[in-house]
Design a protein around this motif. Structure first.
Motif, mmCIF file in Angstrom:
data_model
loop_
_atom_site.group_PDB
_atom_site.id
_atom_site.type_symbol
_atom_site.label_atom_id
_atom_site.label_comp_id
_atom_site.label_asym_id
_atom_site.label_seq_id
_atom_site.Cartn_x
_atom_site.Cartn_y
_atom_site.Cartn_z
ATOM 1 N N LYS A 162 0.833 -1.200 0.000
ATOM 2 C CA LYS A 162 0.000 0.000 0.000
ATOM 3 C C LYS A 162 0.875 1.260 0.000
ATOM 4 O O LYS A 162 0.582 2.228 -0.700
ATOM 5 C CB LYS A 162 -0.921 0.004 1.210
ATOM 6 N N THR A 163 1.969 1.234 0.770
ATOM 7 C CA THR A 163 2.885 2.367 0.803
ATOM 8 C C THR A 163 3.497 2.611 -0.571
ATOM 9 O O THR A 163 3.614 3.751 -1.023
ATOM 10 C CB THR A 163 3.999 2.137 1.843
ATOM 11 N N PHE A 164 3.883 1.530 -1.255
ATOM 12 C CA PHE A 164 4.469 1.661 -2.593
ATOM 13 C C PHE A 164 3.475 2.297 -3.563
ATOM 14 O O PHE A 164 3.831 3.218 -4.303
ATOM 15 C CB PHE A 164 4.918 0.296 -3.111
ATOM 16 N N TRP A 165 2.225 1.811 -3.561
ATOM 17 C CA TRP A 165 1.231 2.359 -4.492
ATOM 18 C C TRP A 165 0.881 3.811 -4.171
ATOM 19 O O TRP A 165 0.685 4.623 -5.066
ATOM 20 C CB TRP A 165 -0.022 1.483 -4.528
ATOM 21 N N LEU A 166 0.806 4.137 -2.879
ATOM 22 C CA LEU A 166 0.564 5.532 -2.514
ATOM 23 C C LEU A 166 1.714 6.416 -2.981
ATOM 24 O O LEU A 166 1.490 7.524 -3.469
ATOM 25 C CB LEU A 166 0.388 5.663 -0.995
ATOM 26 N N VAL A 203 2.127 11.660 0.202
ATOM 27 C CA VAL A 203 1.008 10.998 0.872
ATOM 28 C C VAL A 203 1.440 9.698 1.554
ATOM 29 O O VAL A 203 0.907 9.344 2.596
ATOM 30 C CB VAL A 203 -0.154 10.747 -0.128
ATOM 31 N N HIS A 204 2.434 9.020 1.015
ATOM 32 C CA HIS A 204 2.914 7.781 1.632
ATOM 33 C C HIS A 204 3.489 8.039 3.020
ATOM 34 O O HIS A 204 3.369 7.196 3.908
ATOM 35 C CB HIS A 204 3.937 7.094 0.723
ATOM 36 N N ASP A 205 4.082 9.202 3.245
ATOM 37 C CA ASP A 205 4.585 9.540 4.574
ATOM 38 C C ASP A 205 3.438 9.762 5.550
ATOM 39 O O ASP A 205 3.530 9.394 6.720
ATOM 40 C CB ASP A 205 5.459 10.795 4.526
ATOM 41 N N LEU A 206 2.365 10.339 5.084
ATOM 42 C CA LEU A 206 1.186 10.513 5.925
ATOM 43 C C LEU A 206 0.629 9.149 6.328
ATOM 44 O O LEU A 206 0.260 8.941 7.482
ATOM 45 C CB LEU A 206 0.130 11.326 5.180
ATOM 46 N N TYR A 207 0.618 8.195 5.412
ATOM 47 C CA TYR A 207 0.124 6.845 5.689
ATOM 48 C C TYR A 207 0.944 6.142 6.764
ATOM 49 O O TYR A 207 0.390 5.495 7.643
ATOM 50 C CB TYR A 207 0.101 6.016 4.398
ATOM 51 N N VAL A 208 2.264 6.260 6.725
ATOM 52 C CA VAL A 208 3.107 5.571 7.706
ATOM 53 C C VAL A 208 3.309 6.380 8.987
ATOM 54 O O VAL A 208 3.990 5.926 9.899
ATOM 55 C CB VAL A 208 4.477 5.147 7.128
ATOM 56 N N GLY A 209 2.716 7.559 9.068
ATOM 57 C CA GLY A 209 2.745 8.332 10.304
ATOM 58 C C GLY A 209 3.833 9.377 10.413
ATOM 59 O O GLY A 209 4.053 9.940 11.473
ATOM 60 N N LYS A 210 4.516 9.666 9.330
ATOM 61 C CA LYS A 210 5.577 10.682 9.335
ATOM 62 C C LYS A 210 4.965 12.030 8.942
ATOM 63 O O LYS A 210 5.101 12.494 7.817
ATOM 64 C CB LYS A 210 6.687 10.304 8.359
ATOM 65 N N ILE A 211 4.305 12.665 9.901
ATOM 66 C CA ILE A 211 3.551 13.891 9.629
ATOM 67 C C ILE A 211 4.481 15.041 9.222
ATOM 68 O O ILE A 211 4.204 15.773 8.278
ATOM 69 C CB ILE A 211 2.714 14.299 10.859
ATOM 70 N N GLY A 212 5.599 15.201 9.926
ATOM 71 C CA GLY A 212 6.544 16.278 9.607
ATOM 72 C C GLY A 212 7.106 16.132 8.201
ATOM 73 O O GLY A 212 7.179 17.101 7.443
ATOM 74 N N SER A 213 7.505 14.909 7.843
ATOM 75 C CA SER A 213 8.015 14.653 6.491
ATOM 76 C C SER A 213 6.945 14.926 5.449
ATOM 77 O O SER A 213 7.236 15.471 4.385
ATOM 78 C CB SER A 213 8.461 13.203 6.351
ATOM 79 N N PHE A 214 5.725 14.534 5.753
ATOM 80 C CA PHE A 214 4.615 14.767 4.824
ATOM 81 C C PHE A 214 4.457 16.255 4.542
ATOM 82 O O PHE A 214 4.335 16.666 3.384
ATOM 83 C CB PHE A 214 3.314 14.193 5.383
ATOM 84 N N LEU A 215 4.467 17.074 5.593
ATOM 85 C CA LEU A 215 4.277 18.514 5.404
ATOM 86 C C LEU A 215 5.398 19.131 4.576
ATOM 87 O O LEU A 215 5.148 19.949 3.692
ATOM 88 C CB LEU A 215 4.157 19.206 6.762
ATOM 89 N N ILE A 216 6.639 18.733 4.846
ATOM 90 C CA ILE A 216 7.774 19.260 4.085
ATOM 91 C C ILE A 216 7.694 18.823 2.624
ATOM 92 O O ILE A 216 7.893 19.622 1.707
ATOM 93 C CB ILE A 216 9.107 18.810 4.720
#
Length: 78
Positions: free
Chosen positions: A17-21, A30-43
């Motif tokens: 699922k992470t790969f497809w996202l 969006v894959h960072d948001l899925y695995v819980g890396k909120i800070g990385s997602f925002l950057i």
């Protein structure tokens, strides 16, 4: 006779699922948001995943199994 118990530590997040996202929406992280890396997602969202260079690197890391979730656990295989 010894009683041996094996424990495998891995994330509850799916590698597939992470790969497809990442493949479909990785340019905004969006894959960072899925695995819980909120800070990385925002950057990544603000920088278009480091001008798409980060997107390619993340795809390779997910495919090779070196990508970790927010607590440093490897992703589940399925």
């Amino acid at each position: 006779m010894s009683n041996v118990n094996y424990v495998t530590n891995c994330s509850d997040k799916s590698k597939r699922k992470t790969f497809w996202l990442c493949l479909l929406l990785g340019y905004i992280g969006v894959h960072d948001l899925y695995v819980g890396k909120i800070g990385s997602f925002l950057i990544k969202m603000v920088t278009a995943n480091f001008f798409l260079l980060g997107w390619a690197i993340d795809l390779l890391r997910i495919a090779t199994g070196s990508y970790k979730d927010n607590v440093g656990m490897p992703l589940r295989r399925n």
